[in-house]
Design a protein around this motif. Structure first.
Motif, mmCIF file in Angstrom:
data_model
loop_
_atom_site.group_PDB
_atom_site.id
_atom_site.type_symbol
_atom_site.label_atom_id
_atom_site.label_comp_id
_atom_site.label_asym_id
_atom_site.label_seq_id
_atom_site.Cartn_x
_atom_site.Cartn_y
_atom_site.Cartn_z
ATOM 1 N N MET A 69 50.818 -25.269 5.550
ATOM 2 C CA MET A 69 51.844 -25.977 7.159
ATOM 3 C C MET A 69 51.034 -26.555 7.870
ATOM 4 O O MET A 69 49.989 -25.910 8.361
ATOM 5 C CB MET A 69 53.495 -25.306 7.189
ATOM 6 C CG MET A 69 53.894 -25.714 7.854
ATOM 7 S SD MET A 69 55.037 -24.504 8.631
ATOM 8 C CE MET A 69 55.960 -25.919 8.319
ATOM 9 N N LYS A 70 51.302 -27.517 8.125
ATOM 10 C CA LYS A 70 50.792 -28.133 9.260
ATOM 11 C C LYS A 70 51.469 -29.043 10.512
ATOM 12 O O LYS A 70 51.819 -28.654 10.698
ATOM 13 C CB LYS A 70 49.560 -29.567 9.349
ATOM 14 C CG LYS A 70 48.919 -30.418 9.617
ATOM 15 C CD LYS A 70 48.318 -31.453 8.827
ATOM 16 C CE LYS A 70 47.610 -32.477 10.167
ATOM 17 N NZ LYS A 70 46.946 -33.355 8.789
ATOM 18 N N ILE A 71 51.025 -27.781 11.857
ATOM 19 C CA ILE A 71 52.001 -28.224 12.947
ATOM 20 C C ILE A 71 50.747 -28.477 14.113
ATOM 21 O O ILE A 71 49.695 -28.188 14.310
ATOM 22 C CB ILE A 71 52.016 -26.763 13.265
ATOM 23 C CG1 ILE A 71 53.024 -26.063 12.016
ATOM 24 C CG2 ILE A 71 52.740 -26.418 15.081
ATOM 25 C CD1 ILE A 71 53.222 -24.106 12.125
ATOM 26 N N ALA A 72 51.993 -29.602 15.012
ATOM 27 C CA ALA A 72 51.123 -30.547 15.811
ATOM 28 C C ALA A 72 51.776 -29.437 17.430
ATOM 29 O O ALA A 72 53.094 -29.507 16.990
ATOM 30 C CB ALA A 72 51.323 -31.160 15.867
ATOM 31 N N ILE A 73 50.722 -29.323 18.414
ATOM 32 C CA ILE A 73 51.535 -28.585 19.935
ATOM 33 C C ILE A 73 50.702 -29.791 20.501
ATOM 34 O O ILE A 73 49.727 -29.970 20.909
ATOM 35 C CB ILE A 73 50.744 -27.310 19.657
ATOM 36 C CG1 ILE A 73 51.225 -25.868 18.950
ATOM 37 C CG2 ILE A 73 51.300 -26.994 20.803
ATOM 38 C CD1 ILE A 73 50.821 -24.982 19.407
ATOM 39 N N THR A 74 51.345 -30.392 21.448
ATOM 40 C CA THR A 74 50.779 -30.834 22.161
ATOM 41 C C THR A 74 50.594 -30.561 23.602
ATOM 42 O O THR A 74 50.645 -29.006 24.297
ATOM 43 C CB THR A 74 52.579 -31.645 23.271
ATOM 44 O OG1 THR A 74 53.631 -30.489 23.824
ATOM 45 C CG2 THR A 74 53.272 -32.518 22.267
ATOM 46 N N SER A 75 48.959 -31.289 23.578
ATOM 47 C CA SER A 75 48.031 -30.451 24.240
ATOM 48 C C SER A 75 47.165 -31.172 24.497
ATOM 49 O O SER A 75 45.729 -31.211 24.001
ATOM 50 C CB SER A 75 47.663 -29.067 23.714
ATOM 51 O OG SER A 75 46.387 -28.430 24.704
ATOM 52 N N PRO A 76 47.073 -32.055 25.753
ATOM 53 C CA PRO A 76 46.365 -32.897 25.844
ATOM 54 C C PRO A 76 44.733 -32.288 26.257
ATOM 55 O O PRO A 76 44.185 -32.873 25.917
ATOM 56 C CB PRO A 76 46.652 -34.249 27.458
ATOM 57 C CG PRO A 76 48.399 -33.523 27.258
ATOM 58 C CD PRO A 76 48.245 -31.839 26.869
ATOM 59 N N ASN A 77 45.163 -30.675 26.902
ATOM 60 C CA ASN A 77 42.882 -30.320 27.490
ATOM 61 C C ASN A 77 43.323 -29.531 26.614
ATOM 62 O O ASN A 77 41.907 -28.593 26.021
ATOM 63 C CB ASN A 77 43.976 -29.730 29.409
ATOM 64 C CG ASN A 77 44.561 -28.964 29.082
ATOM 65 O OD1 ASN A 77 45.205 -28.101 27.657
ATOM 66 N ND2 ASN A 77 44.755 -27.978 29.879
ATOM 67 N N ALA A 78 43.821 -29.276 25.199
ATOM 68 C CA ALA A 78 43.194 -28.313 24.474
ATOM 69 C C ALA A 78 43.411 -26.887 24.373
ATOM 70 O O ALA A 78 43.589 -26.023 24.070
ATOM 71 C CB ALA A 78 41.821 -28.807 23.498
#
Length: 111
Positions: free
Chosen positions: A1-10
């Motif tokens: 499963m591929k999951i994206a998390i909002t995080s401009p600074n990682a």
């Protein structure tokens, strides 16, 4: 499963998903993180400026995600993602790993 998390600074989970240019993307198998990458979207790829579905846009860096996590997002984006078969979670977590654990716990039957 591929999951994206909002995080401009990682490093931390952010809000304003429609305006967010950076994402941590996790590949998860059997509840374990297999890989983690940080992606920066171009201005035209940010959801606020992007029209259409991710599944119909193979060149979009978030194409293929099955989960999406952010601290805040509007109803329009939530509906767009859900209609594309992407599971959505709004979280109060600040650390991406904690947000990911929360998501996986909530969606155990799917992951």
């Amino acid at each position: 499963m591929k999951i994206a998390i909002t995080s401009p600074n990682a490093k931390t989970v952010s809000g304003h998903a429609g305006k967010c240019p950076g994402y941590l993307v996790f590949d998860v198998e059997d509840g374990q993180i297999v890989s983690q990458t940080h992606i920066k979207l171009g201005k035209e790829q940010v959801f606020r400026n992007f029209s259409g579905s991710l599944s119909a846009t193979p060149e979009h860096p978030l194409n293929g995600i099955q989960g999406f996590i952010s601290q805040s997002m509007g109803d329009g984006l939530i509906k767009r993602l859900l209609s594309d078969g992407i599971q959505v979670q709004v979280t109060e977590q600040n650390l991406p790993e904690n947000a990911l654990k929360e998501f996986l716990t909530a969606h155990q039957s799917v992951s």
